[in-house]
Each structure stands twice: as C-alpha cells, then as structure tokens.
Design a protein around this motif. Structure first.
Motif, PDB file in Angstrom:
ATOM      1  N   GLN A   9       0.824  -1.100  -0.198  1.00 15.43           N
ATOM      2  CA  GLN A   9       0.046  -0.053   0.067  1.00 15.43           C
ATOM      3  C   GLN A   9       0.859   1.323  -0.035  1.00 15.43           C
ATOM      4  O   GLN A   9       1.754   1.197   0.694  1.00 15.43           O
ATOM      5  CB  GLN A   9      -0.945   0.097   1.263  1.00 15.43           C
ATOM      6  CG  GLN A   9      -1.873   1.062   1.362  1.00 15.43           C
ATOM      7  CD  GLN A   9      -2.480   1.082   2.693  1.00 15.43           C
ATOM      8  OE1 GLN A   9      -2.588   0.301   3.437  1.00 15.43           O
ATOM      9  NE2 GLN A   9      -3.378   2.165   2.823  1.00 15.43           N
TER      10      GLN A   9
ATOM     11  N   GLU B  86      -0.911   4.494  -0.500  1.00 15.20           N
ATOM     12  CA  GLU B  86      -1.623   5.727  -0.062  1.00 15.20           C
ATOM     13  C   GLU B  86      -2.777   5.241   0.957  1.00 15.20           C
ATOM     14  O   GLU B  86      -2.663   4.069   1.304  1.00 15.20           O
ATOM     15  CB  GLU B  86      -2.386   6.426  -1.377  1.00 15.20           C
ATOM     16  CG  GLU B  86      -1.166   7.110  -2.260  1.00 15.20           C
ATOM     17  CD  GLU B  86      -2.108   7.826  -3.090  1.00 15.20           C
ATOM     18  OE1 GLU B  86      -2.906   8.824  -2.671  1.00 15.20           O
ATOM     19  OE2 GLU B  86      -2.023   7.735  -4.444  1.00 15.20           O
ATOM     20  N   TYR B  87      -3.832   5.959   1.147  1.00 13.53           N
ATOM     21  CA  TYR B  87      -5.035   5.768   1.705  1.00 13.53           C
ATOM     22  C   TYR B  87      -5.759   4.340   1.387  1.00 13.53           C
ATOM     23  O   TYR B  87      -5.602   4.360   0.063  1.00 13.53           O
ATOM     24  CB  TYR B  87      -5.914   6.991   1.993  1.00 13.53           C
ATOM     25  CG  TYR B  87      -6.858   6.960   3.031  1.00 13.53           C
ATOM     26  CD1 TYR B  87      -6.774   6.458   4.328  1.00 13.53           C
ATOM     27  CD2 TYR B  87      -8.315   7.259   2.716  1.00 13.53           C
ATOM     28  CE1 TYR B  87      -7.882   6.531   5.257  1.00 13.53           C
ATOM     29  CE2 TYR B  87      -9.335   7.458   3.695  1.00 13.53           C
ATOM     30  CZ  TYR B  87      -8.935   6.772   5.071  1.00 13.53           C
ATOM     31  OH  TYR B  87      -9.990   6.651   5.792  1.00 13.53           O
TER      32      TYR B  87
ATOM     33  N   HIS C 157      -9.084  13.257  -4.526  1.00 13.84           N
ATOM     34  CA  HIS C 157      -9.719  12.109  -4.453  1.00 13.84           C
ATOM     35  C   HIS C 157     -10.604  11.609  -5.383  1.00 13.84           C
ATOM     36  O   HIS C 157     -10.501  10.381  -5.733  1.00 13.84           O
ATOM     37  CB  HIS C 157     -10.043  11.779  -2.853  1.00 13.84           C
ATOM     38  CG  HIS C 157     -10.442  10.344  -2.718  1.00 13.84           C
ATOM     39  ND1 HIS C 157      -9.891   9.385  -2.511  1.00 13.84           N
ATOM     40  CD2 HIS C 157     -12.039  10.004  -2.734  1.00 13.84           C
ATOM     41  CE1 HIS C 157     -10.745   8.122  -2.452  1.00 13.84           C
ATOM     42  NE2 HIS C 157     -11.843   8.670  -2.546  1.00 13.84           N
TER      43      HIS C 157
ATOM     44  N   HIS D 263      -2.656  10.779 -10.589  1.00 12.11           N
ATOM     45  CA  HIS D 263      -2.019   9.983  -9.419  1.00 12.11           C
ATOM     46  C   HIS D 263      -1.007   9.204  -9.563  1.00 12.11           C
ATOM     47  O   HIS D 263      -0.160   8.796  -8.565  1.00 12.11           O
ATOM     48  CB  HIS D 263      -3.506   9.114  -9.464  1.00 12.11           C
ATOM     49  CG  HIS D 263      -4.721   9.609  -8.795  1.00 12.11           C
ATOM     50  ND1 HIS D 263      -4.568   9.946  -7.482  1.00 12.11           N
ATOM     51  CD2 HIS D 263      -5.746  10.098  -9.609  1.00 12.11           C
ATOM     52  CE1 HIS D 263      -6.153  10.449  -7.302  1.00 12.11           C
ATOM     53  NE2 HIS D 263      -6.706  10.575  -8.539  1.00 12.11           N
TER      54      HIS D 263
ATOM     55  N   LYS E   7       1.946  11.334  -8.007  1.00 13.46           N
ATOM     56  CA  LYS E   7       1.803  11.289  -6.593  1.00 13.46           C
ATOM     57  C   LYS E   7       2.477   9.960  -6.452  1.00 13.46           C
ATOM     58  O   LYS E   7       3.108  10.027  -5.358  1.00 13.46           O
ATOM     59  CB  LYS E   7       0.391  11.590  -5.933  1.00 13.46           C
ATOM     60  CG  LYS E   7       0.389  11.687  -4.535  1.00 13.46           C
ATOM     61  CD  LYS E   7      -0.980  11.914  -4.125  1.00 13.46           C
ATOM     62  CE  LYS E   7      -0.993  12.061  -2.621  1.00 13.46           C
ATOM     63  NZ  LYS E   7      -2.307  12.247  -1.950  1.00 13.46           N
ATOM     64  N   ALA E   8       1.915   9.084  -6.757  1.00 15.71           N
ATOM     65  CA  ALA E   8       2.317   7.683  -6.429  1.00 15.71           C
ATOM     66  C   ALA E   8       3.717   7.484  -6.436  1.00 15.71           C
ATOM     67  O   ALA E   8       4.418   6.841  -5.656  1.00 15.71           O
ATOM     68  CB  ALA E   8       1.708   6.289  -7.046  1.00 15.71           C
TER      69      ALA E   8
ATOM     70  N   LEU F  42       5.741   9.402  -3.926  1.00 15.77           N
ATOM     71  CA  LEU F  42       5.482   8.772  -2.640  1.00 15.77           C
ATOM     72  C   LEU F  42       6.370   7.638  -2.574  1.00 15.77           C
ATOM     73  O   LEU F  42       7.201   7.184  -1.517  1.00 15.77           O
ATOM     74  CB  LEU F  42       4.194   8.335  -2.455  1.00 15.77           C
ATOM     75  CG  LEU F  42       3.156   9.278  -2.022  1.00 15.77           C
ATOM     76  CD1 LEU F  42       1.650   9.011  -1.934  1.00 15.77           C
ATOM     77  CD2 LEU F  42       3.605  10.123  -0.749  1.00 15.77           C
TER      78      LEU F  42
ATOM     79  N   LEU G 226      -4.126  17.266  -5.102  1.00 16.48           N
ATOM     80  CA  LEU G 226      -3.239  15.986  -4.656  1.00 16.48           C
ATOM     81  C   LEU G 226      -1.774  16.674  -4.185  1.00 16.48           C
ATOM     82  O   LEU G 226      -0.976  16.128  -3.498  1.00 16.48           O
ATOM     83  CB  LEU G 226      -2.948  15.256  -5.624  1.00 16.48           C
ATOM     84  CG  LEU G 226      -4.029  14.406  -6.362  1.00 16.48           C
ATOM     85  CD1 LEU G 226      -3.912  13.625  -7.413  1.00 16.48           C
ATOM     86  CD2 LEU G 226      -4.579  13.516  -5.004  1.00 16.48           C
TER      87      LEU G 226
END
Length: 552
Positions: free
Chosen positions: A245, A247-248, A323, A359, A362-363, A366, A430
């Motif tokens: 995982q 993210e949320y 989101h 997205h 962002k991924a 991260l 984001l």
C-alpha cells in the motif's frame, strides 16, 4: 418538484484508480532494476494468467483508426503523447525499441459482473467495462483501473456505491461486526454468473491477526484475487511480483452520473457526490452555507453549469477534490451522454488519462520518498558495508528520479482549456508540486552528503600522502646525497646484493605503512612544528602522541 429521494440515475459509471508500490525485483541479465515488473507479467501471461497484454488502438489497421481516438490523441501536448502512446518508428529505423511507450498495460476479461450487497440488505448488479493494470517503465508503481457501470439506480444508491465500493480493507467494524464504511458483501462473477471471489470484510479476527503479525493491513480477499499473480508484500504469500500500500485505503475514483434533470439535485446532493460522502438520512446534520461555498469555490468547475438558465446546454457540472473527479449532467443531452463525441466519451478517455497521470505522479513521488526513508533507516555509520550500500542506493535513486523528471514529470499536459483546468485542479488538490519539491530537496540533500563525504575522504588521503612524501623526502635526500659513498656493494656477490635489496625494501615498506598508519598524528606534528605560537614543550608533547596507543 422531485426530491433527492426520487431522482434516478439513468446511467452511472465508476472508475477506480488504485496506485500501488511494487517492491524491487531481479531481472535476468539486468540484476536489481526498477520498473521491469511488466516483463514478469509477460511471462505470467504466457503461462495462462488472466492478465494479458492489452493491444492499443495503434496495433490495428491504420485505415480503421477511429475519430474518438484521434480526438483523444490531439488533446495532449507532444511530450505527453509520447508518454501515453509512444512514438512512430521511422521507416529506416531498425531497432524495435525505438519510440515505444513507457506504459505497459495488461487487461483481464474473466470478471464480467459485480454483485454489491449494501448495508440495508439491498443487492445490485453492475457490469464491468474493463479492468486494467498500468505498469510504468523505470518506476516501481502499478495502477489498477477498474471501470463499472449501472443503469436506473436511485441517486442515494449511487452515492452509497461511490462511498463504499473502492475500499481495500475495513478501517473499523460496527457493533454488529460488519465493516463500518464498506459494503456488506462484494463478489466477482464470470460470464456464466458463477462467483470467482468474494469479500471477507466480516473476518475481523483475520484482519487483526494479520496486522499483528506483519505490521501491515491485510487486503480484502476479492482484491487479492483480482491482483493475482501480484501478491501482498507483507504476507506469507509466495510471488515474484510483490506490492504494498502506498496511499490511503480508499481508492481514488472517477464517477459519471447522468440524470434526467440535473437542476433537481440539491446543493447537498452535489456536495455528497463531489466529496464522496455517504448519502444523508433523517438523522444527519445539515451542512452549513459556508461548507457549500468553500466546496463550490475549491472543487467545482462550472464552465458548463448555469443553474439559473435551466437549459440543457448549461446542465453539466464537474467536481474534483483530488480523491475524486465526478461528472454530473443530463441524460438526454447529446453533449453529455454521447459515448463518442460527448462528455461520456471524454470522461472514459481524456479525463481518465488526466487523472491517471496526476495519481501516477503522486504515487511515484511517494515511492521515491519511501525508498529514501528505507535507505536512511538502513544506514549504519559504523558499518563500511552499510555505507557502501547507502551510497549505491542513493545514486540509484538519483538516476531514477532524473529519468522520472525527464520522461514523466509534466506541469502542463494540454492547451485545451477544460483539460488543462481539470489537470491543474487534480495537481493542486493532490499537492503533487509540493511533494515533488520535497523529494527533490531530499535527494539533493543526500547527494550533497555523499559529495561532502567523498571530499572528506579525499582530504584525508591527501593528508596521508603529504605526510608520507615529507617524511620520505628526508630518507631520499640522505641516501641520494651519500649514495654509494656510504656502502660499497659493487664487489659483493649477486646473492648478497639481493639480500641487501630485500632488507632495505622490507624496512622501507614497514616504515611507509607505519607512516600511513600514524599519518593523522604526523600531520598534527607538522602543524605543531609550523605553529610559531606553540612552545617546544608543547611540540614535544605532540611528538610523544605518535608512540601512544589509542584507547579503545
């Protein structure tokens, strides 16, 4: 006038966009590399995996190329086109690798329908439009894109499906041991209607024990089945491609909601759709005017929404909070409902790709942040091997981040106003730009640390060489000055001369090693001798330090 409870959604689509971090893998002939998991997926596909490479629109006959794909392609700027679709190969280009897209997409077609059982016991069936896995060259990230559709659903049921469906695992359980914010049951059905996999949200003990054993939450069984042959990294499952995982646990979503009269929706309905909250009931507290104003200001793109006109041409509303991206409009409007030229076609293609890029950004960032944290956590300054490993990992991440910036990082993706505004809203919500700056600063700080450490080591080496040179200069000068006048070995036998050579060589070798070992103290002695402010007693004290054994 119809109330919210009476509104029927004529056509509904929901797209889950679920980013996951892939763990580093070993590729035959290339060692430990980033972003090569799609090669292993090709092996799984050949072995009969339900995930098969998805052909692109460019793989068919050029004469059959469709206009909707043409409109999708020209929406984006050239450098984004090369990212999404690759680049055409020149007629004289021999290598097959030239111009290939860094995207590698796999699709499974065995899951055809979804059964959702809601908290109130109601059961609804949804059709599956597509299920895709997006792999990215050089980046250890995979994104699941899962699109479902339904017809003639109550608005509140649509709000409930948006709120509950895209959850990887329960966050908590209610008093009746059902997952608090999840569906009561989810099942994947094949073409014959047989159940392939079902959720286990009610297995509270299993989730608790897994977290206690692995310090990571367990994925629900139906999601584990869907992602197979990918396996959860923090688990006992065996698999070559492991994910974790990033993210949320609530998956980012996109939603398309077509109703007969969008103007019949209340402000609260738009808020619940745009913010993806559960439907209201009689006991729910009402939202204040300030909440609606902030929502409209920050999350609504109302270029095609003019409620005071009450005209179908001004009945399309777009909402984005990072989101979720939600599109609401009139089912009877060709501008909104046409699957090829209308907003529905744009939602499934252009807008989906905008959300996918945001997205993915962002991924990936991260993922870089996580790798940097792991590298620092494994650093032990007392262990030489740990330091070397830290340097290799840091330089590897520097190279990967540089390639990410050149290949994937876009501040603008389109010159078309709507597409550009939606992309900017996604990036802003984001906080991707801020995250990019943080990761870049972290990598630069680690790079600066490595450079400073190399300079320090080089300075120490220079000091040692300087000391050895200075002390060696004394012996060189003496022997060079006295030369053969000190020892006359010309008439000695070859054996004796060889013995003399070996003896002098060993003595000089030991003296050199001793000088290098004591080079730090010798350098202090040289500094002390050169310091006119120090007394001869203090200088002699520094000289004595050469012969003292260092305390452990």
């Amino acid at each position: 006038m119809a109330t919210s409870a009476d509104i029927i959604v004529k056509h509904f689509r929901q797209i889950l966009i679920w980013p996951l971090q892939l763990m580093p893998c070993e590729v035959k002939g290339q060692g430990r590399t980033m972003g090569r998991h799609w090669l292993q997926m090709l092996d799984f596909a050949e072995a009969g995996s339900p995930w098969q490479p998805r052909p692109t629109e460019f793989d068919g006959d050029p004469a059959d190329f469709e206009e909707r794909h043409y409109r999708e392609f020209v929406t984006f700027l050239p450098y984004v086109q090369r990212f999404l679709y690759g680049e055409g190969r020149l007629s004289n280009q021999k290598t097959d690798q030239f111009g290939q897209s860094p995207l590698h997409v796999f699709r499974r077609n065995d899951i055809r329908k979804i059964v959702m059982m809601f908290k109130d016991g109601a059961v609804h069936h949804f059709s599956v439009a597509h299920i895709d896995l997006y792999f990215f060259y050089d980046i250890d990230v995979v994104i699941l894109a899962f699109e479902i559709q339904g017809e003639n659903l109550p608005l509140k049921r649509v709000q409930d499906a948006l709120f509950r469906f895209g959850r990887a695992f329960p966050a908590q359980w209610d008093e009746d041991h059902t997952a608090a914010s999840c569906l009561r049951k989810v099942a994947w059905l094949d073409e014959r209607g047989e159940v392939l996999a079902a959720s286990d949200y009610e297995n509270r003990a299993g989730y608790l024990s897994h977290l206690g054993a692995h310090r990571a939450p367990k994925m629900a069984e139906h999601w584990e089945y869907l992602l197979s042959p990918l396996v959860l990294h923090h688990s006992a499952a065996v698999g070559a491609i492991r994910y974790r995982q990033i993210e949320y646990h609530r998956m980012p979503i996109m939603a398309y909601v077509a109703v007969d009269d969008p103007f019949a929706l209340a402000e609260e309905d738009f808020y619940r759709l745009g913010m993806v909250t559960k439907p209201g009931d009689g006991d729910a507290l009402p939202y204040t005017r300030k909440v609606f104003e902030e929502f409209e200001q920050n999350c609504c793109f109302d270029r095609f929404w003019i409620p005071e006109r009450k005209h179908i041409s001004a009945s399309t509303r777009m909402m984005c909070n990072g989101h979720a991206f939600v599109l609401v409009g009139a089912h009877g409007s060709e501008f909104f409902a046409d699957p090829y030229t209308g907003a529905l076609g744009q939602f499934r293609h252009q807008y989906f790709l905008l959300a996918l890029i945001a997205h993915f950004h962002k991924a990936a960032l991260l993922m870089f942040s996580d790798r940097l944290a792991v590298a620092l956590a494994n650093l032990n300054l007392q262990d030489t091997q740990s330091i070397r490993q830290f340097k290799r990992e840091t330089r590897h991440l520097q190279e990967a981040f540089l390639r990410f910036n050149q290949r994937y990082w876009f501040r603008e993706v389109s010159n078309q106003i709507v597409s550009d505004q939606i992309y900017q809203m996604l990036h802003r919500h984001l906080a991707v730009s801020r995250l990019h700056q943080d990761v870049r600063d972290s990598i630069q700080s680690m790079s600066q640390y490595l450079e400073n450490d190399d300079l320090r080591r080089q300075a120490d080496t220079v000091v040692r060489l300087t000391v050895v040179t200075i002390l060696g200069l004394i012996g060189t000068t003496v022997t060079g000055f006295l030369g053969m006048n000190l020892f006359s070995l010309a008439e000695e036998s070859s054996v004796n001369r060889m013995l003399y050579f070996v003896l002098v060589f060993v003595v000089m070798l030991l003296l050199t090693f001793f000088t290098v070992a004591k080079s730090k103290v010798f350098s202090e002695l040289l500094d002390a001798i050169a310091d006119e402010r120090m007394s001869w007693a203090a200088k002699f004290s520094v000289f004595l330090k050469i012969w003292r054994r260092k305390k452990v």
